[in-house]
Design a protein around this motif. Structure first.
Motif, PDB file in Angstrom:
ATOM      1  N   UNK A  37     -28.625  39.823  13.224  1.00  0.00           N
ATOM      2  CA  UNK A  37     -28.823  38.962  12.674  1.00  0.00           C
ATOM      3  C   UNK A  37     -28.866  39.852  10.981  1.00  0.00           C
ATOM      4  N   UNK A  38     -28.885  41.335  10.899  1.00  0.00           N
ATOM      5  CA  UNK A  38     -28.774  41.474   8.939  1.00  0.00           C
ATOM      6  C   UNK A  38     -27.068  41.250   8.753  1.00  0.00           C
ATOM      7  N   UNK A  39     -26.425  41.031   9.188  1.00  0.00           N
ATOM      8  CA  UNK A  39     -25.126  41.163   8.914  1.00  0.00           C
ATOM      9  C   UNK A  39     -24.933  40.189   7.652  1.00  0.00           C
ATOM     10  N   UNK A  40     -25.124  38.759   7.460  1.00  0.00           N
ATOM     11  CA  UNK A  40     -24.964  37.479   6.871  1.00  0.00           C
ATOM     12  C   UNK A  40     -26.313  38.032   5.371  1.00  0.00           C
ATOM     13  N   UNK A  41     -27.159  38.571   5.952  1.00  0.00           N
ATOM     14  CA  UNK A  41     -28.607  38.312   4.613  1.00  0.00           C
ATOM     15  C   UNK A  41     -28.057  38.350   3.736  1.00  0.00           C
ATOM     16  N   UNK A  42     -29.043  37.678   2.559  1.00  0.00           N
ATOM     17  CA  UNK A  42     -28.978  37.613   0.913  1.00  0.00           C
ATOM     18  C   UNK A  42     -28.804  38.479   0.628  1.00  0.00           C
ATOM     19  N   UNK A 136     -40.179  57.756  -2.766  1.00  0.00           N
ATOM     20  CA  UNK A 136     -40.257  56.876  -3.986  1.00  0.00           C
ATOM     21  C   UNK A 136     -40.409  56.052  -4.046  1.00  0.00           C
ATOM     22  N   UNK A 137     -41.305  54.403  -5.777  1.00  0.00           N
ATOM     23  CA  UNK A 137     -40.872  52.475  -5.134  1.00  0.00           C
ATOM     24  C   UNK A 137     -40.510  52.406  -4.654  1.00  0.00           C
ATOM     25  N   UNK A 138     -40.310  51.569  -3.938  1.00  0.00           N
ATOM     26  CA  UNK A 138     -39.425  50.767  -3.445  1.00  0.00           C
ATOM     27  C   UNK A 138     -39.121  49.573  -4.886  1.00  0.00           C
ATOM     28  N   UNK A 139     -37.461  49.744  -5.294  1.00  0.00           N
ATOM     29  CA  UNK A 139     -37.083  48.843  -6.216  1.00  0.00           C
ATOM     30  C   UNK A 139     -36.663  47.429  -5.539  1.00  0.00           C
ATOM     31  N   UNK A 140     -37.437  46.813  -4.693  1.00  0.00           N
ATOM     32  CA  UNK A 140     -36.295  45.601  -4.326  1.00  0.00           C
ATOM     33  C   UNK A 140     -38.303  44.599  -4.349  1.00  0.00           C
ATOM     34  N   UNK A 141     -37.207  44.180  -5.528  1.00  0.00           N
ATOM     35  CA  UNK A 141     -38.726  43.645  -6.260  1.00  0.00           C
ATOM     36  C   UNK A 141     -38.950  42.291  -5.682  1.00  0.00           C
ATOM     37  N   UNK A 142     -37.912  41.568  -5.270  1.00  0.00           N
ATOM     38  CA  UNK A 142     -38.608  40.289  -3.978  1.00  0.00           C
ATOM     39  C   UNK A 142     -39.110  39.080  -2.675  1.00  0.00           C
ATOM     40  N   UNK A 143     -39.325  41.716  -2.681  1.00  0.00           N
ATOM     41  CA  UNK A 143     -39.986  41.075  -1.015  1.00  0.00           C
ATOM     42  C   UNK A 143     -41.340  42.428  -1.143  1.00  0.00           C
ATOM     43  N   UNK A 178     -28.921  47.028  -8.080  1.00  0.00           N
ATOM     44  CA  UNK A 178     -30.234  45.850  -8.849  1.00  0.00           C
ATOM     45  C   UNK A 178     -29.434  45.252  -9.716  1.00  0.00           C
ATOM     46  N   UNK A 179     -28.378  44.524  -9.363  1.00  0.00           N
ATOM     47  CA  UNK A 179     -27.575  43.263  -9.780  1.00  0.00           C
ATOM     48  C   UNK A 179     -28.443  42.964  -8.882  1.00  0.00           C
ATOM     49  N   UNK A 180     -27.846  42.323  -8.062  1.00  0.00           N
ATOM     50  CA  UNK A 180     -28.477  41.925  -7.011  1.00  0.00           C
ATOM     51  C   UNK A 180     -29.609  40.930  -6.972  1.00  0.00           C
ATOM     52  N   UNK A 181     -30.925  41.679  -7.367  1.00  0.00           N
ATOM     53  CA  UNK A 181     -32.177  41.309  -7.184  1.00  0.00           C
ATOM     54  C   UNK A 181     -32.275  40.291  -8.575  1.00  0.00           C
ATOM     55  N   UNK A 182     -31.454  40.761  -9.967  1.00  0.00           N
ATOM     56  CA  UNK A 182     -31.121  40.540 -10.730  1.00  0.00           C
ATOM     57  C   UNK A 182     -31.250  39.017 -11.119  1.00  0.00           C
TER      58      UNK A 182
END
Length: 200
Positions: A37-42, A136-143, A178-182
């Motif tokens: 289920x993770x394969x095509x996750x954004x 270390x804190x996550x950089x995953x700022x969208x979740x 990081x580019x993906x998140x931005x």
């Protein structure tokens, strides 16, 4: 009609991340076992991790029939990167004083799906478990993280390798992430991001 995708990073070709993906060597063998289920996750961070490491592979599935052969690969000590009562915090190879590097097995999926992978592949449950010591804190700022210290698969791999192979540094693996998140923040609009995610 769907936009053409890059066959390597699986992103739309006009958002291909391949130029940002490094080509890093590591003593540690990294094997990510990804729930389908993770394969095509954004935000497929597991794929980014294994594309950026020479000594890594990504396996997608629920049951891995050849797991016994994988774990018997000569030259490595297989361990499972997953929390548990008996899990030991990773320390650097230099501190540990052992010449044989780890094969770091990393389940990729939600906590529920990662636990399902362990249930369906009993050999995984028999492996010594390791965890990250200081996270270390996550950089995953969208979740919003489900719990303190939660990381994306890519971040967990980077932090684990940085500990094991210190003073080596694997932070370059985070560049496409990081580019993906931005890019996602730009797509939703900075104002919407600030409102929904508090600018984390």
């Amino acid at each position: 009609m769907s936009r053409p995708r890059c066959e390597r990073c699986l992103r739309a070709q006009d958002h291909c991340l391949c130029p940002l993906i490094p080509h890093l060597q590591s003593r540690t063998r990294v094997v990510v076992l990804q729930h389908p289920s993770e394969r095509l996750h954004a935000l497929n961070t597991a794929r980014l991790a294994t594309l950026g490491l020479v000594n890594a592979e990504l396996r997608v599935g629920e049951v891995f029939a050849d797991l016994d052969q994988l774990l018997a690969t000569p030259g490595y000590r297989p361990v499972l990167l997953f929390p548990g009562e008996q899990a030991q915090a990773l320390v650097g190879y230099a501190q540990e004083g052992c010449e044989l590097p780890f094969m770091l097995i990393v389940p990729d999926g939600t906590w529920r799906k990662a636990r399902k992978l362990l249930y369906l592949n009993p050999l995984l449950g028999e492996l010594p478990r390791v965890t990250l010591g200081q996270v270390l804190p996550s950089r995953y700022r969208l979740r919003k993280a489900p719990e303190a210290g939660a990381l994306s698969t890519l971040e967990a791999v980077v932090q684990g390798l940085n500990v094991l192979e210190a003073p080596g540094c694997f932070d370059q693996l985070l560049r496409p992430f990081e580019a993906l998140i931005e890019g996602q923040i730009r797509a939703m609009g900075r104002e919407t991001f600030e409102r929904n995610h508090g600018g984390r």
